[in-house]
Design a protein around this motif. Structure first.
Motif, PDB file in Angstrom:
ATOM      1  N   GLY A 182     -55.166  25.321  -4.142  1.00 29.69           N
ATOM      2  CA  GLY A 182     -54.958  23.920  -4.124  1.00 29.69           C
ATOM      3  C   GLY A 182     -54.255  23.123  -3.237  1.00 29.69           C
ATOM      4  N   ALA A 183     -53.651  24.055  -2.071  1.00 30.42           N
ATOM      5  CA  ALA A 183     -52.892  23.246  -1.079  1.00 30.42           C
ATOM      6  C   ALA A 183     -53.955  22.771  -0.291  1.00 30.42           C
ATOM      7  CB  ALA A 183     -52.399  24.412  -0.190  1.00 30.42           C
ATOM      8  N   LEU A 184     -55.300  22.952  -0.374  1.00 28.26           N
ATOM      9  CA  LEU A 184     -56.123  22.035   0.307  1.00 28.26           C
ATOM     10  C   LEU A 184     -55.985  20.675   0.116  1.00 28.26           C
ATOM     11  CD1 LEU A 184     -59.348  24.675  -0.054  1.00 28.26           C
ATOM     12  CD2 LEU A 184     -57.939  24.073   2.053  1.00 28.26           C
ATOM     13  N   PHE A 210     -55.756  15.645   2.547  1.00 31.21           N
ATOM     14  CA  PHE A 210     -55.978  14.317   2.412  1.00 31.21           C
ATOM     15  C   PHE A 210     -54.689  13.788   2.477  1.00 31.21           C
ATOM     16  CE2 PHE A 210     -59.415  16.509   0.117  1.00 31.21           C
ATOM     17  CZ  PHE A 210     -60.405  15.877   0.731  1.00 31.21           C
ATOM     18  N   PRO A 211     -54.653  12.426   3.276  1.00 24.84           N
ATOM     19  CA  PRO A 211     -53.177  11.821   3.519  1.00 24.84           C
ATOM     20  C   PRO A 211     -52.496  11.388   2.216  1.00 24.84           C
ATOM     21  CG  PRO A 211     -55.058  11.216   4.874  1.00 24.84           C
ATOM     22  CD  PRO A 211     -55.652  11.893   4.121  1.00 24.84           C
ATOM     23  N   MET A 212     -53.297  10.978   1.164  1.00 24.15           N
ATOM     24  CA  MET A 212     -52.746  10.494  -0.017  1.00 24.15           C
ATOM     25  C   MET A 212     -51.763  11.517  -0.736  1.00 24.15           C
ATOM     26  SD  MET A 212     -55.759  10.040  -2.915  1.00 24.15           S
ATOM     27  CE  MET A 212     -54.415   9.623  -4.371  1.00 24.15           C
ATOM     28  N   PHE A 213     -52.051  12.711  -0.384  1.00 24.69           N
ATOM     29  CA  PHE A 213     -51.268  13.876  -1.109  1.00 24.69           C
ATOM     30  C   PHE A 213     -50.033  14.267  -0.303  1.00 24.69           C
ATOM     31  CE2 PHE A 213     -55.634  14.278  -3.150  1.00 24.69           C
ATOM     32  CZ  PHE A 213     -55.188  13.782  -4.390  1.00 24.69           C
ATOM     33  N   ARG A 214     -50.117  13.870   0.858  1.00 24.20           N
ATOM     34  CA  ARG A 214     -48.890  14.494   1.845  1.00 24.20           C
ATOM     35  C   ARG A 214     -47.595  13.887   1.455  1.00 24.20           C
ATOM     36  NH1 ARG A 214     -52.693  13.745   7.018  1.00 24.20           N
ATOM     37  NH2 ARG A 214     -54.111  15.320   6.457  1.00 24.20           N
ATOM     38  N   VAL A 215     -46.439  14.806   1.489  1.00 26.89           N
ATOM     39  CA  VAL A 215     -45.295  14.607   1.027  1.00 26.89           C
ATOM     40  C   VAL A 215     -44.448  14.529   2.588  1.00 26.89           C
ATOM     41  CG1 VAL A 215     -45.536  15.400  -1.226  1.00 26.89           C
ATOM     42  CG2 VAL A 215     -44.713  16.922   0.567  1.00 26.89           C
ATOM     43  N   THR A 216     -43.207  14.053   2.257  1.00 28.78           N
ATOM     44  CA  THR A 216     -42.230  14.120   3.321  1.00 28.78           C
ATOM     45  C   THR A 216     -41.433  15.346   3.434  1.00 28.78           C
ATOM     46  OG1 THR A 216     -40.417  13.261   2.097  1.00 28.78           O
ATOM     47  CG2 THR A 216     -41.632  11.607   3.139  1.00 28.78           C
ATOM     48  N   GLY A 217     -40.778  15.712   4.512  1.00 22.29           N
ATOM     49  CA  GLY A 217     -39.859  17.062   4.480  1.00 22.29           C
ATOM     50  C   GLY A 217     -38.873  17.134   3.067  1.00 22.29           C
ATOM     51  N   MET A 218     -38.387  15.894   3.026  1.00 17.26           N
ATOM     52  CA  MET A 218     -37.498  16.052   1.993  1.00 17.26           C
ATOM     53  C   MET A 218     -38.005  16.241   0.546  1.00 17.26           C
ATOM     54  SD  MET A 218     -34.399  16.147   1.483  1.00 17.26           S
ATOM     55  CE  MET A 218     -32.867  15.478   1.481  1.00 17.26           C
ATOM     56  N   GLU A 219     -39.172  15.562   0.068  1.00 16.94           N
ATOM     57  CA  GLU A 219     -39.955  15.850  -0.964  1.00 16.94           C
ATOM     58  C   GLU A 219     -40.158  17.022  -1.116  1.00 16.94           C
ATOM     59  OE1 GLU A 219     -41.726  11.502  -1.438  1.00 16.94           O
ATOM     60  OE2 GLU A 219     -42.993  12.613  -0.378  1.00 16.94           O
ATOM     61  N   PHE A 220     -40.665  17.815  -0.019  1.00 16.93           N
ATOM     62  CA  PHE A 220     -41.346  19.112  -0.184  1.00 16.93           C
ATOM     63  C   PHE A 220     -40.129  20.101  -0.545  1.00 16.93           C
ATOM     64  CE2 PHE A 220     -41.681  23.547   1.826  1.00 16.93           C
ATOM     65  CZ  PHE A 220     -42.749  23.798   1.463  1.00 16.93           C
ATOM     66  N   LEU A 221     -39.047  19.795   0.146  1.00 20.16           N
ATOM     67  CA  LEU A 221     -37.501  20.717  -0.276  1.00 20.16           C
ATOM     68  C   LEU A 221     -37.193  20.349  -1.692  1.00 20.16           C
ATOM     69  CD1 LEU A 221     -35.463  20.180   3.219  1.00 20.16           C
ATOM     70  CD2 LEU A 221     -36.718  22.194   2.365  1.00 20.16           C
ATOM     71  N   GLU A 222     -37.330  19.009  -2.116  1.00 19.72           N
ATOM     72  CA  GLU A 222     -36.845  18.821  -3.494  1.00 19.72           C
ATOM     73  C   GLU A 222     -37.587  19.308  -4.474  1.00 19.72           C
ATOM     74  OE1 GLU A 222     -36.973  14.716  -3.666  1.00 19.72           O
ATOM     75  OE2 GLU A 222     -35.082  14.264  -2.548  1.00 19.72           O
ATOM     76  N   ALA A 223     -39.198  19.435  -4.301  1.00 19.84           N
ATOM     77  CA  ALA A 223     -39.957  19.928  -5.073  1.00 19.84           C
ATOM     78  C   ALA A 223     -39.698  21.489  -5.160  1.00 19.84           C
ATOM     79  CB  ALA A 223     -41.532  19.593  -4.984  1.00 19.84           C
ATOM     80  N   THR A 224     -39.699  22.060  -3.936  1.00 21.28           N
ATOM     81  CA  THR A 224     -39.608  23.675  -3.875  1.00 21.28           C
ATOM     82  C   THR A 224     -38.216  23.887  -4.784  1.00 21.28           C
ATOM     83  OG1 THR A 224     -40.554  23.677  -1.706  1.00 21.28           O
ATOM     84  CG2 THR A 224     -39.285  25.659  -2.211  1.00 21.28           C
ATOM     85  N   ALA A 225     -37.115  23.416  -4.444  1.00 25.80           N
ATOM     86  CA  ALA A 225     -35.865  23.676  -5.224  1.00 25.80           C
ATOM     87  C   ALA A 225     -36.009  23.575  -6.575  1.00 25.80           C
ATOM     88  CB  ALA A 225     -34.729  22.915  -4.736  1.00 25.80           C
ATOM     89  N   VAL A 226     -36.638  22.445  -7.025  1.00 23.56           N
ATOM     90  CA  VAL A 226     -36.760  22.365  -8.548  1.00 23.56           C
ATOM     91  C   VAL A 226     -37.657  23.478  -9.176  1.00 23.56           C
ATOM     92  CG1 VAL A 226     -37.651  21.174 -10.551  1.00 23.56           C
ATOM     93  CG2 VAL A 226     -36.272  19.995  -8.556  1.00 23.56           C
ATOM     94  N   GLY A 240     -48.266  13.699  -6.893  1.00 28.26           N
ATOM     95  CA  GLY A 240     -49.186  14.971  -7.267  1.00 28.26           C
ATOM     96  C   GLY A 240     -49.284  16.210  -6.361  1.00 28.26           C
ATOM     97  N   GLY A 241     -48.891  15.916  -5.127  1.00 28.56           N
ATOM     98  CA  GLY A 241     -48.402  16.964  -4.176  1.00 28.56           C
ATOM     99  C   GLY A 241     -47.108  17.561  -4.299  1.00 28.56           C
TER     100      GLY A 241
END
Length: 167
Positions: free
Chosen positions: A46-48, A52-68, A125-126
């Motif tokens: 699913g990481a594929l 697509f650019p519409m699913f890309r997240v910022t570094g902070m969004e990545f860290l927030e989602a990972t932490a949760v 979604g990302g």
């Protein structure tokens, strides 16, 4: 875009119900290392979506989602255990698991409804994919460790005849 949020929420409900049914059926059959390891491997494809650019997240969004996701994984790890029945290892049924799964589903839907007003639906979604993967991967690693610990406690059961047993 509101229909996308609603459609993905409905899909999440069906996936949650599906996960609950699969988990309940799995408890009736012996566990195996393969059954524990394969779901995160399959999910990793699913990481594929991030191609697509519409699913890309910022570094902070990545860290927030990972932490949760890591915090939620603790609940799953605490409610997943194995037991030896006969010559096999089975996943123990947990009365808390369905409640936790439904709670996570509700939190996900409410979070999506709240966050969809400020975060693009693709990025959201990302983020939810990252959250789910960060939740499932540590949970499955912990399950794999628990499974192997129990497997080592089981008496060796090889069907190979040795010189002592052959005569």
């Amino acid at each position: 875009m509101d229909w996308m949020v609603a459609a993905s929420s409905v899909a999440a409900v069906f996936m949650g119900i599906g996960a609950l049914v699969v988990r309940m059926k799995a408890a009736k059959k012996p566990a195996s290392a393969k059954k524990i390891i394969m779901p995160p491997l399959f999910m990793s494809t699913g990481a594929l979506m991030f191609l697509f650019p519409m699913f890309r997240v910022t570094g902070m969004e990545f860290l927030e989602a990972t932490a949760v996701g890591l915090v939620f994984s603790i609940l799953l790890i605490k409610t997943s255990d194995f037991e030896i029945r006969g010559n096999d290892i089975f996943l123990k049924r947990s009365k808390a698991f369905p409640i936790i799964l439904l709670t996570l589903l509700i939190v996900r839907i409410v979070g999506k409804l709240v966050l969809s007003t400020s975060i693009d639906v693709g990025e959201l979604g990302g983020m939810f994919f990252i959250l789910a993967f960060a939740m499932i991967l540590p949970w499955r690693i912990a399950m794999f460790k628990k499974y192997n610990r129990l497997k080592r406690k089981m008496p060796a059961q090889s069907g190979i005849m040795t010189e002592k047993t052959a005569f």
